[in-house]
Design an enzyme around this catalytic site. Sequence first.
Site, PDB file in Angstrom:
ATOM      1  N   HIS A 116       6.283   3.436   1.437  1.00  0.00           N
ATOM      2  CA  HIS A 116       7.084   3.318   2.669  1.00  0.00           C
ATOM      3  C   HIS A 116       8.265   2.367   2.521  1.00  0.00           C
ATOM      4  O   HIS A 116       8.970   2.104   3.490  1.00  0.00           O
ATOM      5  CB  HIS A 116       6.199   2.881   3.831  1.00  0.00           C
ATOM      6  CG  HIS A 116       5.102   3.849   4.101  1.00  0.00           C
ATOM      7  ND1 HIS A 116       5.283   4.981   4.868  1.00  0.00           N
ATOM      8  CD2 HIS A 116       3.831   3.902   3.641  1.00  0.00           C
ATOM      9  CE1 HIS A 116       4.157   5.665   4.893  1.00  0.00           C
ATOM     10  NE2 HIS A 116       3.254   5.045   4.154  1.00  0.00           N
ATOM     11  N   GLU A 148       0.267  -2.863  -1.162  1.00  0.00           N
ATOM     12  CA  GLU A 148       1.402  -2.024  -0.770  1.00  0.00           C
ATOM     13  C   GLU A 148       2.601  -2.898  -0.438  1.00  0.00           C
ATOM     14  O   GLU A 148       2.435  -4.006   0.075  1.00  0.00           O
ATOM     15  CB  GLU A 148       1.024  -1.183   0.466  1.00  0.00           C
ATOM     16  CG  GLU A 148      -0.091  -0.208   0.165  1.00  0.00           C
ATOM     17  CD  GLU A 148      -0.493   0.640   1.367  1.00  0.00           C
ATOM     18  OE1 GLU A 148       0.328   0.845   2.278  1.00  0.00           O
ATOM     19  OE2 GLU A 148      -1.648   1.095   1.385  1.00  0.00           O
ATOM     20  N   LYS A 198       8.256  10.777   1.302  1.00  0.00           N
ATOM     21  CA  LYS A 198       8.591  10.092   2.548  1.00  0.00           C
ATOM     22  C   LYS A 198      10.104  10.005   2.694  1.00  0.00           C
ATOM     23  O   LYS A 198      10.726  11.012   2.990  1.00  0.00           O
ATOM     24  CB  LYS A 198       7.822   8.783   2.613  1.00  0.00           C
ATOM     25  CG  LYS A 198       6.382   9.127   3.019  1.00  0.00           C
ATOM     26  CD  LYS A 198       5.302   8.232   2.635  1.00  0.00           C
ATOM     27  CE  LYS A 198       3.972   8.910   2.978  1.00  0.00           C
ATOM     28  NZ  LYS A 198       2.825   8.293   2.346  1.00  0.00           N
ATOM     29  N   SER A 205       1.216   1.265   5.499  1.00  0.00           N
ATOM     30  CA  SER A 205       1.542   2.561   6.093  1.00  0.00           C
ATOM     31  C   SER A 205       1.244   2.660   7.587  1.00  0.00           C
ATOM     32  O   SER A 205       1.887   3.433   8.283  1.00  0.00           O
ATOM     33  CB  SER A 205       0.811   3.675   5.352  1.00  0.00           C
ATOM     34  OG  SER A 205      -0.579   3.438   5.335  1.00  0.00           O
ATOM     35  N   HIS A 214      -4.049   1.863   1.185  1.00  0.00           N
ATOM     36  CA  HIS A 214      -4.126   3.300   1.460  1.00  0.00           C
ATOM     37  C   HIS A 214      -5.364   3.928   0.798  1.00  0.00           C
ATOM     38  O   HIS A 214      -5.803   3.501  -0.275  1.00  0.00           O
ATOM     39  CB  HIS A 214      -2.858   3.953   0.893  1.00  0.00           C
ATOM     40  CG  HIS A 214      -2.661   5.379   1.292  1.00  0.00           C
ATOM     41  ND1 HIS A 214      -3.097   6.428   0.518  1.00  0.00           N
ATOM     42  CD2 HIS A 214      -2.068   5.923   2.371  1.00  0.00           C
ATOM     43  CE1 HIS A 214      -2.772   7.566   1.097  1.00  0.00           C
ATOM     44  NE2 HIS A 214      -2.149   7.291   2.230  1.00  0.00           N
ATOM     45  N   ASP A 256       2.236  -0.288  -4.381  1.00  0.00           N
ATOM     46  CA  ASP A 256       2.524   1.032  -3.826  1.00  0.00           C
ATOM     47  C   ASP A 256       3.704   0.903  -2.868  1.00  0.00           C
ATOM     48  O   ASP A 256       3.593   0.278  -1.818  1.00  0.00           O
ATOM     49  CB  ASP A 256       1.266   1.549  -3.113  1.00  0.00           C
ATOM     50  CG  ASP A 256       1.438   2.956  -2.552  1.00  0.00           C
ATOM     51  OD1 ASP A 256       2.585   3.448  -2.507  1.00  0.00           O
ATOM     52  OD2 ASP A 256       0.424   3.552  -2.151  1.00  0.00           O
ATOM     53  N   ASN A 262       7.368  10.954   8.277  1.00  0.00           N
ATOM     54  CA  ASN A 262       7.763   9.914   7.326  1.00  0.00           C
ATOM     55  C   ASN A 262       9.106  10.247   6.673  1.00  0.00           C
ATOM     56  O   ASN A 262       9.464   9.671   5.653  1.00  0.00           O
ATOM     57  CB  ASN A 262       6.701   9.772   6.227  1.00  0.00           C
ATOM     58  CG  ASN A 262       5.351   9.415   6.793  1.00  0.00           C
ATOM     59  OD1 ASN A 262       5.252   8.546   7.653  1.00  0.00           O
ATOM     60  ND2 ASN A 262       4.314  10.093   6.351  1.00  0.00           N
TER      61      ASN A 262
HETATM   62  C1  LIG Z   1       1.621   8.675   1.846  1.00  0.00           C
HETATM   63  C2  LIG Z   1       1.075   7.602   0.986  1.00  0.00           C
HETATM   64  C3  LIG Z   1       0.588   7.877  -0.278  1.00  0.00           C
HETATM   65  C4  LIG Z   1       0.400   9.280  -0.779  1.00  0.00           C
HETATM   66  O1  LIG Z   1       1.582   9.878  -1.106  1.00  0.00           O
HETATM   67  P1  LIG Z   1       1.670  11.482  -1.064  1.00  0.00           P
HETATM   68  O2  LIG Z   1       2.868  11.771  -1.873  1.00  0.00           O
HETATM   69  O3  LIG Z   1       1.793  11.862   0.363  1.00  0.00           O
HETATM   70  O4  LIG Z   1       0.405  11.990  -1.686  1.00  0.00           O
HETATM   71  C5  LIG Z   1       0.216   6.823  -1.074  1.00  0.00           C
HETATM   72  N1  LIG Z   1       0.281   5.555  -0.627  1.00  0.00           N
HETATM   73  C6  LIG Z   1       0.719   5.252   0.606  1.00  0.00           C
HETATM   74  C7  LIG Z   1       0.782   3.846   1.031  1.00  0.00           C
HETATM   75  C8  LIG Z   1       1.113   6.270   1.446  1.00  0.00           C
HETATM   76  O5  LIG Z   1       1.506   5.985   2.688  1.00  0.00           O
END
Ligand SMILES: *Cc1c(COP(=O)(O)O)cnc(C)c1O
Length: 378
Positions: A204, A172, A235, A176, A131, A201, A45
């Site tokens: 990405h 989101e 990421k 993801s 997620h 969220d 990522n």
């Molecule tokens: C990777 C991810 C997370 C978690 O983030 P980390 O910093 O890896 O704990 C949360 N939400 C989504 C959509 C993700 O892809």
Amino acid sequence: MSWDLQSQAAQLKADHLWRELRTLDSAQGPLVQVGGRELVNFSSNDYLGLADSAELSEAMQEGVELYGAGSGSSRLVCGTMKPHAELEAALAAFKRTEAALTFSSGYAVALGTIPALVGSGDTIILDKLSHACLVDAARLSGATIRVFPHNHLEKLRKLLETAKGRVLVVTEAVFSMDGDACPLAEIVELKEHHGAWLLLDEAHAVGVIGPQGRGLTAALGLENRVELQMGTLSKALGLSGGYLAASRQVIDLLINRARSLIYSTAPPPCLAHAARAALDIVTSGEGDRRRETLHGHIRRLSPGAPGISAIVPRIMGDETRAMEASARLLESGFLIPAIRYPTVARGSARLRITASAAHQPEQIQSLLQCLAQLGLSD
Ligand SMILES: *Cc1c(COP(=O)(O)O)cnc(C)c1O
């Protein structure tokens, strides 16, 4: 009920759902060393290629020189150090919110934030493809959980009409495992019409989408209409840690109530120092150049309907087929693990191909050739 771990493992293996850790002997990047072999990595990522950049390595070293290695305690005791405060001010400016709070991971953001704001008697309405950390946080909160089919606005509207208590919509910006975006403008209209709040969220989206990589909210000019903007530093920003950007009132309450913040040691100050440098790169001309390269790669990987994100999945359905395709790609020198249940629904196993600004055009070309040979062209 006996523990019988052996039969549990055997069942997972029989279902082609057994997973194992794979150790990289090199730094992250488009080329990685695994078990004595060099593989082209299309699974990380690290979308802007910052994880192994000289800039971030130097910033991390500078952070160690200035503030040492450890943070000593949780944030509320004496673990809040200058780099944490500076990073949070920079994140608030980046997201155009009054304030921001950082956590040790994106997972910890969700787990700390959602139960701090809603509970028993309230309602959380989640997109089906949310997620795992959002689902876990919703369960932990004790609120009633309602789920709408992926990006289904009509179902969301129906759920909003009957929801009780304080209502939090959770989705989101970029999903993801599918790489598609949510219909953010429509969701914002709907939640405002019903007096609900939205937690978005942007794990990405940040770094990849929007002016200066400021995410989907910025791309659509909706920054001041999304109450809870969550993201990760792990990421496109190339490091680790997570953040919540919101109003000062929300952040002050989280400092008092978010258990994953309160009862956990603050991240190392050098990490916060480096994350601040990562934000500077992401928002600079250098960030724009990296995004341009990345989006060029994305267009070549999915010429038919180029996605907006760096995630370009090939959905195979069957778990065995996805595993076989991944194994064939590995033989040809490409690292692209098969993503299976429970990360995605049963029967929707896939190759999750991710592009990075650090890939060379030749690497994209040879992956496309290999996918074509395997009958996996888009
Ligand atoms: C990777 C991810 C997370 C978690 O983030 P980390 O910093 O890896 O704990 C949360 N939400 C989504 C959509 C993700 O892809």
